[in-house]
Scaffold this motif. Structure first.
Motif, mmCIF file in Angstrom:
data_model
loop_
_atom_site.group_PDB
_atom_site.id
_atom_site.type_symbol
_atom_site.label_atom_id
_atom_site.label_comp_id
_atom_site.label_asym_id
_atom_site.label_seq_id
_atom_site.Cartn_x
_atom_site.Cartn_y
_atom_site.Cartn_z
ATOM 1 N N ALA A 193 95.442 -10.163 29.104
ATOM 2 C CA ALA A 193 94.356 -9.454 29.786
ATOM 3 C C ALA A 193 94.456 -7.945 29.577
ATOM 4 O O ALA A 193 93.438 -7.244 29.458
ATOM 5 C CB ALA A 193 94.365 -9.799 31.270
ATOM 6 N N SER A 194 95.690 -7.415 29.510
ATOM 7 C CA SER A 194 95.868 -5.972 29.357
ATOM 8 C C SER A 194 95.385 -5.468 28.000
ATOM 9 O O SER A 194 95.091 -4.291 27.841
ATOM 10 C CB SER A 194 97.340 -5.600 29.549
ATOM 11 O OG SER A 194 98.130 -6.057 28.459
ATOM 12 N N PHE A 195 95.279 -6.372 27.011
ATOM 13 C CA PHE A 195 94.761 -5.993 25.698
ATOM 14 C C PHE A 195 93.247 -6.166 25.607
ATOM 15 O O PHE A 195 92.650 -5.953 24.551
ATOM 16 C CB PHE A 195 95.437 -6.814 24.601
ATOM 17 C CG PHE A 195 96.789 -6.307 24.191
ATOM 18 C CD1 PHE A 195 96.940 -5.497 23.077
ATOM 19 C CD2 PHE A 195 97.920 -6.622 24.934
ATOM 20 C CE1 PHE A 195 98.187 -5.033 22.697
ATOM 21 C CE2 PHE A 195 99.174 -6.155 24.564
ATOM 22 C CZ PHE A 195 99.313 -5.343 23.442
ATOM 23 N N GLY A 196 92.623 -6.588 26.702
ATOM 24 C CA GLY A 196 91.166 -6.742 26.716
ATOM 25 C C GLY A 196 90.667 -8.082 26.235
ATOM 26 O O GLY A 196 89.491 -8.219 25.884
ATOM 27 N N ILE A 197 91.536 -9.108 26.229
ATOM 28 C CA ILE A 197 91.157 -10.457 25.817
ATOM 29 C C ILE A 197 90.847 -11.277 27.057
ATOM 30 O O ILE A 197 91.682 -11.417 27.954
ATOM 31 C CB ILE A 197 92.283 -11.139 25.010
ATOM 32 C CG1 ILE A 197 92.716 -10.244 23.845
ATOM 33 C CG2 ILE A 197 91.836 -12.509 24.528
ATOM 34 C CD1 ILE A 197 91.673 -10.006 22.795
ATOM 35 N N GLY A 198 89.649 -11.850 27.144
ATOM 36 C CA GLY A 198 89.230 -12.598 28.318
ATOM 37 C C GLY A 198 89.648 -14.054 28.299
ATOM 38 O O GLY A 198 90.158 -14.561 27.288
ATOM 39 N N PRO A 199 89.430 -14.759 29.423
ATOM 40 C CA PRO A 199 89.755 -16.197 29.504
ATOM 41 C C PRO A 199 88.935 -17.007 28.502
ATOM 42 O O PRO A 199 87.769 -16.703 28.242
ATOM 43 C CB PRO A 199 89.378 -16.568 30.948
ATOM 44 C CG PRO A 199 89.311 -15.275 31.691
ATOM 45 C CD PRO A 199 88.887 -14.245 30.687
ATOM 46 N N LEU A 200 89.545 -18.054 27.958
ATOM 47 C CA LEU A 200 88.847 -18.902 27.006
ATOM 48 C C LEU A 200 87.783 -19.745 27.700
ATOM 49 O O LEU A 200 87.968 -20.211 28.826
ATOM 50 C CB LEU A 200 89.838 -19.827 26.295
ATOM 51 C CG LEU A 200 90.816 -19.173 25.308
ATOM 52 C CD1 LEU A 200 91.731 -20.232 24.715
ATOM 53 C CD2 LEU A 200 90.086 -18.425 24.211
ATOM 54 N N LYS A 201 86.666 -19.932 27.025
ATOM 55 C CA LYS A 201 85.604 -20.813 27.497
ATOM 56 C C LYS A 201 85.245 -21.776 26.375
ATOM 57 O O LYS A 201 85.749 -21.656 25.242
ATOM 58 C CB LYS A 201 84.389 -20.010 27.928
ATOM 59 C CG LYS A 201 83.843 -19.061 26.865
ATOM 60 C CD LYS A 201 82.740 -18.182 27.424
ATOM 61 C CE LYS A 201 82.238 -17.184 26.373
ATOM 62 N NZ LYS A 201 81.178 -16.301 26.903
ATOM 63 N N GLU A 202 84.372 -22.728 26.646
ATOM 64 C CA GLU A 202 84.060 -23.735 25.643
ATOM 65 C C GLU A 202 83.272 -23.152 24.475
ATOM 66 O O GLU A 202 82.517 -22.201 24.626
ATOM 67 C CB GLU A 202 83.267 -24.891 26.268
ATOM 68 C CG GLU A 202 81.801 -24.628 26.546
ATOM 69 C CD GLU A 202 81.546 -23.990 27.893
ATOM 70 O OE1 GLU A 202 80.404 -24.085 28.383
ATOM 71 O OE2 GLU A 202 82.482 -23.393 28.466
ATOM 72 N N GLU A 203 83.485 -23.745 23.305
ATOM 73 C CA GLU A 203 82.647 -23.462 22.152
ATOM 74 C C GLU A 203 81.337 -24.230 22.311
ATOM 75 O O GLU A 203 81.330 -25.377 22.755
ATOM 76 C CB GLU A 203 83.346 -23.897 20.853
ATOM 77 C CG GLU A 203 84.670 -23.205 20.614
ATOM 78 C CD GLU A 203 85.433 -23.788 19.443
ATOM 79 O OE1 GLU A 203 86.309 -23.091 18.906
ATOM 80 O OE2 GLU A 203 85.171 -24.952 19.078
ATOM 81 N N LYS A 204 80.226 -23.617 21.930
ATOM 82 C CA LYS A 204 78.911 -24.258 22.047
ATOM 83 C C LYS A 204 78.293 -24.381 20.667
ATOM 84 O O LYS A 204 78.393 -23.468 19.847
ATOM 85 C CB LYS A 204 78.004 -23.455 22.978
ATOM 86 C CG LYS A 204 78.522 -23.378 24.416
ATOM 87 C CD LYS A 204 77.649 -22.522 25.306
ATOM 88 C CE LYS A 204 77.838 -21.030 25.025
ATOM 89 N NZ LYS A 204 79.155 -20.537 25.418
ATOM 90 N N ALA A 205 77.644 -25.514 20.412
ATOM 91 C CA ALA A 205 77.124 -25.774 19.075
ATOM 92 C C ALA A 205 75.705 -26.302 19.114
ATOM 93 O O ALA A 205 75.275 -26.937 20.085
ATOM 94 C CB ALA A 205 78.017 -26.778 18.344
ATOM 95 N N PHE A 206 74.985 -26.038 18.026
ATOM 96 C CA PHE A 206 73.680 -26.651 17.778
ATOM 97 C C PHE A 206 73.726 -27.260 16.390
ATOM 98 O O PHE A 206 74.085 -26.592 15.415
ATOM 99 C CB PHE A 206 72.554 -25.618 17.848
ATOM 100 C CG PHE A 206 71.220 -26.157 17.409
ATOM 101 C CD1 PHE A 206 70.462 -26.941 18.257
ATOM 102 C CD2 PHE A 206 70.750 -25.905 16.121
ATOM 103 C CE1 PHE A 206 69.241 -27.463 17.841
ATOM 104 C CE2 PHE A 206 69.529 -26.421 15.694
ATOM 105 C CZ PHE A 206 68.768 -27.202 16.561
ATOM 106 N N ASN A 207 73.380 -28.548 16.295
ATOM 107 C CA ASN A 207 73.381 -29.269 15.016
ATOM 108 C C ASN A 207 71.979 -29.745 14.681
ATOM 109 O O ASN A 207 71.258 -30.228 15.561
ATOM 110 C CB ASN A 207 74.291 -30.505 15.076
ATOM 111 C CG ASN A 207 75.757 -30.167 15.139
ATOM 112 O OD1 ASN A 207 76.209 -29.562 16.103
ATOM 113 N ND2 ASN A 207 76.511 -30.573 14.132
ATOM 114 N N ALA A 208 71.625 -29.640 13.420
ATOM 115 C CA ALA A 208 70.384 -30.228 12.910
ATOM 116 C C ALA A 208 70.665 -30.822 11.545
ATOM 117 O O ALA A 208 71.437 -30.259 10.755
ATOM 118 C CB ALA A 208 69.279 -29.182 12.821
ATOM 119 N N ALA A 209 70.057 -31.971 11.264
ATOM 120 C CA ALA A 209 70.272 -32.634 9.977
ATOM 121 C C ALA A 209 69.004 -33.356 9.564
ATOM 122 O O ALA A 209 68.242 -33.832 10.405
ATOM 123 C CB ALA A 209 71.439 -33.619 10.070
ATOM 124 N N VAL A 210 68.776 -33.437 8.267
ATOM 125 C CA VAL A 210 67.658 -34.198 7.714
ATOM 126 C C VAL A 210 68.109 -34.769 6.377
ATOM 127 O O VAL A 210 68.855 -34.119 5.631
ATOM 128 C CB VAL A 210 66.398 -33.319 7.554
ATOM 129 C CG1 VAL A 210 66.653 -32.169 6.584
ATOM 130 C CG2 VAL A 210 65.210 -34.144 7.111
#
Length: 899
Positions: free
Chosen positions: A650-667
């Motif tokens: 935290a002292s280096f300015g790095i915040g708590p981890l949160k989930e990665e979010k994704a959007f997928n599209a395929a054809v």
């Protein structure tokens, strides 16, 4: 030798003629008379088999008294006695036997891989294994699935022992692995070095014996809404064998060509040691390790595989597999600070079982699982004199530590399936798995203990356990629309991550009197008399985990899902899925998916999908911590990897981890034209808040540490690409000929670096970006051609690996010190370019009888290597760990038996 080989082949050829054979042909259709493509036809009790072509036709040579087994997903398995018949036409009846495994990506029992709305590869692992000499599951998939990539590491600590693998260029932890449709636990290892999977955990596919695998289904599409976290890139479902009354086994031996294609003319003897003409130093370590090439071949490996199944009742089974593997190290040219560059040695034993016990006509109990044990041995970076990291009286000429490990991977799943009188299928299961990774460092020392230092250390390790309870309910409605399948369920998962300490001497720093330093203000480290530097503590090569590193953290996850597939018409399929997940450590997320398939004609299907996805930060990414020695351009740097929840982070300015979010599209589309079939699928994957390992921050305020690194939601990426699978097969006379083209074209872009107020080049600089992008190769194109007739078959594979660019350690230097006119010129000079390479594989098969077959061949037949680089590489070798590997040609022979 040549005459002997000719006589041997001739002998076995004439021997095979003794066995009375009958050529059988026919057509396989469904109850409506439509031909079925890809039906498996096996001569019962043997490994002799074939598949039906696109007109439902097949041809196979069998014994006169043989029994043929016809099996196809979604249809009841049928057995037919030959009894001298030469034409056998078969009509398969729709309907699954109770223990049939559904195709991943669809919970409908009426769906096959060719008519799903998303891209799915169904890989017969035994067929692949007989055409490729490699001995591990990762290596088999590397050449069978278009967008699957895995490669060996060297000098990457634990990643030397567990190979990171990925789909579509995303992280190893962004692909979910299932066994028989149940979630597989991940490895406890988190990758912090090398090129692929930096900052990621992943699933150890090599812990699953290939002899236990019936097929592997690769869903190349985002599937978080269907299967939960980790399925951003797709899903790999491993289906275990369920055959009975047949024993299969094999013994194989292989080795590498150690004559690397290198040029040492640019290097001076007094700069890099004494060299032989093949580019290897001739140095011998005091601990008995010969660091230098003294033979033309290395990496010899022996693998023994067995599988046998027992029948339980009318439809039940108990199938068991065992494997033994012993593989020696390889040694390839490297620079003076990295004398032991090559693949790790492995000694391992693997056991797996798959059991189904019928309870009633529509109910059964099932269980599967196993144990994998591996003892591995890999080289770390060399400690050359003069250095405070060596004690001259122990290693007068310097030393190369060895990182060895004991890896145990245990799993067990058990469940109950039933079907109600109204047609609802219910599946209740519990799956438990644990990966334990224990480090032992050998041929090393703790420099702060000076002459009294041990040379072997128990360095501690880490473990990850996971327990998952599932309830899955589904029903297929024949009378709704043209067919409808509804499914819903719940999952409750617990995870536990542990770091356990090693012995004190593996992590401790000692004072001049040999007493553990607990009061740095009043206790002094010993000083090296040559360099004048303080002698560091901990085992060199890999410092042990100490009490300050110990972690024991858990979390829970509850998820609810529902999905449905609607055959709106005979031509139009629509599927939808939604999933709610709640994690005890960061909250909730909801994800959804829509997909469709349109039958444009009898020969062409169009398909497409859109979905949202997520990946929860792993417990290892949140809590992992270690103080280690990082080699930057050959110079040792004491580094700290601080846990995400630490005040230091935290002292280096790095915040708590949160989930990665994704959007997928395929054809994409699938096409069948006579003897040809093709699938082509384009995709787009956007990932926000992707978790990465940052660069090195200066850390002058942390004792005995020069730099600090952290895990952070550091970048957004966009990946676009195209997967292609084209195949052709034709029956001719008493055999067949076939060809397939498997290709992936992939482009990843970093769309945003989320450094906030921190310096971007420190947080995630150009070199870190290059590592991430190199994990998504631009292309991999493979052409396979195979021919078989009577007792002989041949397979040729040609694979083109695309260009890769990395940035080496020069980026951290002052441009003027290296005679560069500017930083831009320095960046250009720091680029390590690996040009495209073509690798050729050859496999020859000789069938001596229905029960005995010999395969001989070579992977990378022409001994092709990546382009040679200078001495600023990440791993200290002449090459980095790129997707084509750095081992050179591999030659092998395998004897297969079945009865």
């Amino acid at each position: 030798m040549k005459n002997f080989l000719i006589l041997t082949i001739t002998f076995f050829f004439h021997t095979s003629l003794i066995f009375s054979q009958l050529q059988i042909a026919g057509t396989i259709t469904d109850e409506e008379g439509q031909p079925l493509v890809g039906v498996n036809i096996i001569e019962k009790g043997t490994s002799n088999g074939t598949t039906s072509d696109f007109d439902g036709k097949y041809s196979i040579s069998v014994k006169n008294d043989a029994t043929l087994v016809f099996s196809y997903i979604g249809f009841t398995t049928t057995e037919v006695e030959v009894s001298g018949q030469q034409i056998i036409n078969v009509i398969l009846t729709e309907g699954l036997i109770l223990d049939e495994i559904q195709i991943v990506g669809s919970r409908s029992p009426k769906r096959t891989a060719v008519d799903t709305p998303v891209a799915i590869d169904v890989i017969d692992i035994q067929e692949v294994a007989t055409q490729i000499g490699k001995v591990e599951v990762n290596e088999l998939l590397q050449y069978a699935a278009p967008s699957f990539n895995a490669n060996k590491q060297s000098g990457s600590d634990g990643a030397d022992h567990i190979d990171p693998a990925s789909l579509r260029g995303l992280g190893p932890d962004q692909t979910l692995v299932l066994i028989n449709g149940k979630r597989r636990h991940q490895s406890s290892l988190i990758n912090i070095f090398g090129t692929r999977g930096r900052g990621n955990t992943g699933t150890d596919l090599n812990a699953i014996p290939s002899s236990a695998i019936k097929r592997i289904e690769v869903l190349r599409d985002g599937a978080s809404a269907q299967y939960g976290s980790d399925a951003i890139a797709g899903v790999i479902n491993i289906v275990l064998k369920d055959n009975v009354d047949t024993f299969t086994g094999s013994v194989s031996y292989g080795f590498y060509n150690a004559n690397a294609d290198v040029d040492i003319s640019a290097f001076q003897e007094d700069d890099y040691g004494v060299w032989n003409t093949d580019g290897f130093r001739l140095d011998t370590e005091k601990d008995g390790n010969q660091i230098g090439k003294d033979k033309d071949f290395d990496g010899g490996s022996v693998k023994i595989m067995t599988n046998y199944g027992l029948a339980i009742g009318e439809n039940g089974y108990a199938n068991f597999s065992a494997e033994f593997l012993s593989k020696n190290k390889t040694l390839r040219p490297a620079f003076d600070f990295r004398k032991g560059f090559g693949e790790a040695a492995i000694d391992g034993f693997n056991f797996f079982g798959n059991i189904m016990i019928p309870v009633s006509e529509k109910s059964s109990f099932y269980a599967f699982g196993g144990r994998n044990y591996r003892d591995t041995d890999a080289f770390a970076f060399t400690r050359n004199n003069p250095t405070a990291r060596n004690v001259i009286s122990i290693y007068p000429d310097g030393f190369t530590p060895r990182i060895t490990s004991n890896i145990t991977d245990n799993s067990i799943a058990a469940g109950f399936r039933t079907e109600t009188s109204s047609g609802w299928k219910i599946d209740i299961s519990n799956t438990y798995g644990k990966n334990n990774f224990h480090y032992f460092i050998k041929g090393t020392l703790n420099a702060s203990l000076e002459e009294v230092s041990p040379t072997d250390f128990d360095a501690g390790g880490h473990s990850l356990s996971q327990n998952t309870i599932n309830l899955d309910v589904s029903k297929y409605y024949d009378d709704v629309l043209e067919g409808m399948n509804l499914a819903f369920g719940a999952e409750y998962r617990t995870e536990n991550f542990i770091i356990f300490a090693g012995e004190e001497t593996s992590w401790g720093i000692y004072d001049e009197n040999g007493i553990l330093i607990t009061d740095p203000a009043n206790q002094q480290q010993p000083v090296d008399p040559v360099t004048g530097d303080p002698r560091p503590g901990g085992s060199q090569g890999f410092p042990g985990y100490g009490p300050a590193n110990e972690v024991d953290r858990s979390r829970t996850n509850l998820s609810l899902y529902t999905d449905a597939e609607f055959d709106l018409t005979e031509s139009l399929l629509l599927s939808a899925a939604a999933r709610f997940e709640n994690y005890s450590d960061f909250g909730s997320t909801i994800n959804g998916k829509l997909a469709t398939r349109i039958k444009a004609s009898d020969n062409i299907n169009l398909r497409g999908s859109v979905s949202t996805g997520f990946r929860a930060p792993s417990l290892a990414q949140i809590y992992y911590n270690l103080k280690f020695t990082n080699f930057v351009g050959g110079e040792a740097l004491e580094s700290l990897l601080s846990p995400n929840n630490s005040p230091v982070t935290a002292s280096f300015g790095i915040g708590p981890l949160k989930e990665e979010k994704a959007f997928n599209a395929a054809v994409g589309f699938t096409a069948n034209f006579g003897e040809f079939t093709a699938t082509v699928d384009g995709y787009l994957i956007n990932v926000k808040d992707r978790i990465v390992l940052t660069g090195n921050f200066d850390a002058p305020s942390i004792p005995n540490v020069e730099a600090a690194q952290f895990f952070a939601n550091g970048v957004d990426t966009e990946t676009t690409g195209l997967d292609m699978v084209v195949s052709w097969r034709k029956a001719i006379d008493n055999g067949s000929i076939g060809a397939s083209f498997v290709g992936n074209i992939n482009n990843m872009y970093i769309t945003d670096v989320k450094n906030g107020d921190l310096d971007e080049q420190t947080f995630f600089g150009e070199r870190d970006k290059a590592f991430l992008l190199a994990s998504a190769p631009r292309s991999k194109l493979t052409l396979n051609v195979n021919y078989e007739k009577n007792w002989f078959d041949v397979a040729i594979g040609i694979t083109r690996f695309s260009e890769i660019e990395l940035l080496d350690f020069q980026v951290y230097e002052n441009p003027s010190d290296l005679n560069y006119s500017s930083y831009a010129a320095l960046l250009e000079g720091a680029v390590d370019r690996y040009d495209p390479k073509i690798v050729t594989d050859l496999n020859l098969g000789f069938k001596f009888s229905d029960n005995l077959k010999l395969n001989i061949g070579s992977n990378n037949l022409f001994n092709v290597y990546p382009d040679q680089q200078d001495d600023w590489t990440e791993a200290g070798g002449y090459w980095d760990s790129v997707q084509m590997g750095f081992g050179g040609a591999y030659y092998y022979a395998r004897l297969n038996v079945s009865f």
